[in-house]
Design a protein around this motif. Structure first.
Motif, PDB file in Angstrom:
ATOM      1  N   HIS A  19       0.814  -1.216   0.000  1.00 58.75           N
ATOM      2  CA  HIS A  19       0.000   0.000   0.000  1.00 58.75           C
ATOM      3  C   HIS A  19       0.848   1.268   0.000  1.00 58.75           C
ATOM      4  N   ASP A  22      -0.228   4.398  -1.963  1.00 60.48           N
ATOM      5  CA  ASP A  22      -1.502   5.024  -1.623  1.00 60.48           C
ATOM      6  C   ASP A  22      -1.353   6.266  -0.755  1.00 60.48           C
ATOM      7  N   ALA A 135      -2.133  -2.907  -9.154  1.00 59.67           N
ATOM      8  CA  ALA A 135      -2.444  -3.090  -7.723  1.00 59.67           C
ATOM      9  C   ALA A 135      -2.617  -4.568  -7.394  1.00 59.67           C
TER      10      ALA A 135
END
Length: 141
Positions: A19, A22, A135
């Protein structure tokens, strides 16, 4: 030595890599990309001409980082390692010894946070399909 460094790098970043993009600063990433990457990969992420054709030394020109290239085919950790360690070292650490990459190491020129910001900027330019596909490569296997 490179394999040991990569194992250490992977241990410290693999948990966050899923992640990592992000929560990055895309505006800073754009400015850093312009300074460190655009000369080879293009101001508009278009890459160098004939990027799929190796030169006389077997080195491929810089690929595009937009949706027409293959950057979105790779997981975050590989993209990070490729940037930090350089292409040849990153791939050698994964057992690919015969690849002569033209990608230099930026680990001495950019901080880890700066590398993640650049990668987040690059990802932010991809259409939703490519973002989703990339992703999916970050999930644990």
């Amino acid at each position: 030595m490179i394999r040991f460094a990569l194992v250490t790098l992977a241990m410290t970043t693999s948990a966050q890599a899923d992640h990592e993009l992000d929560r990055r600063d895309i505006v800073a990433g754009r400015a850093l990309y312009d300074e460190a990457c655009a000369a080879c990969h293009g101001a508009d992420l278009e890459g160098q001409p004939d990027w799929r054709t190796p030169d006389e030394d077997g080195i491929l020109p810089a690929p595009p980082h937009d949706a027409t290239g293959h950057t979105w085919h790779h997981d975050n950790l590989l993209l990070f390692e490729y940037t930090k360690l350089g292409g040849k070292a990153a791939l050698a650490a994964r057992g690919i010894e015969d690849f002569n990459s033209g990608m230099p190491a930026f680990g001495d020129a950019l901080t880890d946070d700066e590398i993640w910001d650049i990668l987040a900027y690059i990802r932010s330019t991809w259409p939703p399909r490519e973002q989703a596909s990339q992703a999916s490569r970050n999930r644990p296997h």
